[in-house]
Design an enzyme around this catalytic site. Structure first.
Site, PDB file in Angstrom:
ATOM      1  N   LYS A 127       0.688  -1.337  -0.106  1.00  0.00           N
ATOM      2  CA  LYS A 127      -0.083   0.056   0.061  1.00  0.00           C
ATOM      3  C   LYS A 127       0.805   1.187   0.103  1.00  0.00           C
ATOM      4  CE  LYS A 127      -2.143   2.357   3.303  1.00  0.00           C
ATOM      5  NZ  LYS A 127      -2.700   2.509   4.542  1.00  0.00           N
ATOM      6  N   ASP A 145      -6.760   2.395   1.494  1.00  0.00           N
ATOM      7  CA  ASP A 145      -6.492   2.670   2.922  1.00  0.00           C
ATOM      8  C   ASP A 145      -8.302   2.594   3.410  1.00  0.00           C
ATOM      9  OD1 ASP A 145      -8.144   4.771   2.147  1.00  0.00           O
ATOM     10  OD2 ASP A 145      -6.597   6.476   2.933  1.00  0.00           O
TER      11      ASP A 145
END
Ligand code: SF4
Length: 217
Positions: A127, A145
C-alpha cells in the site's frame, strides 16, 4: 469480516467511475513533501495516523534528517522524539531508519522509483509503495486505505475482506485512471462518506449507495 452488500452492476461501476473523476479532477495527497524521500517518509508515518498530524511532525523531522543518509545514521531514540505524537511511533521510527539504511546500502542513497523495488525496502508494504507511485509518478495503481475500503464497500464495488483483495477488485473493475480514482475515493471518504455520520443528504453517489454501514479494514 466484511458484511454482505449488493454488488454494483457493470453500468453502475462505469457511472461511479465517471462521477468520481468529474468531482475530483485534480486531487492530490494532502501530505506535505518536497521530494520522493519526504513523500515516502510521510506516507510511512501516515499509516493509522491523520495526514494533518503527519504534516505537523514532518517539518522538524525533515530539517533534522534531510535525506536517506542522515536518517540511516540516526539515533533511534532521537527519531522517536520527533515522531512521538504519531500512532505506533516506536515501530515507525525503527522502520524509517531501516528503510533509509536499505536505500543507502542497496540503491546508492536514492529512493527507487519503481513499485517492485519500493516494496523491497524495510517497512514498505504494497500500500505504501502504491501510494508513493500514485502520487509521485501518476502510476495506474490503486491503493486501499481505510477510506477507500469503506467507500468501495458502501458503493458495492467490492466485498473483499482485506485491503489487498479490495485493491485487486477495484483494479480489475476500474482498469484505468486508478491513481485519480484512489485520490478521489480517499477525499470522498475523508470528508463526505465518513465512517461515522456520513453526509448523505446531498451526496452525489446516493443513487449508487448500497448501505451506510461502517466497514473497517
Ligand atoms: S449516501 Fe452516504 S453512505 Fe452512501 S456514498 Fe453517499 S455519503 Fe456515503
Amino acid at each position: 469480516m466484511a458484511k454482505k452488500v449488493k454488488k454494483a452492476t457493470k453500468k453502475e461501476i462505469e457511472e461511479i467511475k465517471h462521477l468520481f473523476l468529474e468531482h475530483y479532477p485534480d486531487s492530490v495527497t494532502e501530505l506535505n513533501y518536497r521530494n520522493i524521500y519526504e513523500l515516502l517518509v510521510a506516507v510511512m508515518l501516515s499509516a493509522q495516523c491523520t495526514d494533518k498530524r503527519v504534516n505537523i511532525i514532518t517539518p522538524a523531522l525533515f530539517k533534522r534528517y534531510p535525506d536517506p543518509v542522515s536518517l540511516a545514521n540516526a539515533d533511534l531514540e532521537e527519531v522517536k522524539s520527533y515522531i512521538n505524537t504519531c500512532s505506533f511511533f516506536n515501530n515507525k521510527a525503527k522502520n524509517l531508519i531501516k528503510m533509509a539504511q536499505s536505500v543507502v546500502e542497496n540503491y546508492g542513497g536514492e529512493i527507487p522509483l519503481e513499485r517492485d523495488e519500493l516494496v523491497k525496502l524495510a517497512g514498505v508494504g504494497q500500500k505504501t509503495a502504491n501510494v508513493v507511485m500514485i502520487e509521485y509518478t501518476g502510476a495506474n495503481l490503486m491503493a486501499v486505505d481505510t477510506h477507500v475500503y469503506r467507500v468501495a464497500h458502501r458503493l458495492g464495488l467490492c466485498d473483499a475482506p482485506t485491503a489487498l483483495k479490495c485493491e485487486e477488485e477495484l483494479t480489475k473493475k476500474f482498469k484505468t485512471d486508478l491513481h485519480r480514482l484512489h485520490q478521489a475515493m480517499v477525499l470522498f471518504g475523508r470528508y463526505r462518506c465518513k465512517a461515522v455520520k456520513p453526509e448523505c443528504d446531498d451526496c452525489f453517489m446516493k443513487p449508487y449507495c448500497k448501505t451506510t454501514e461502517s466497514f473497517k479494514v
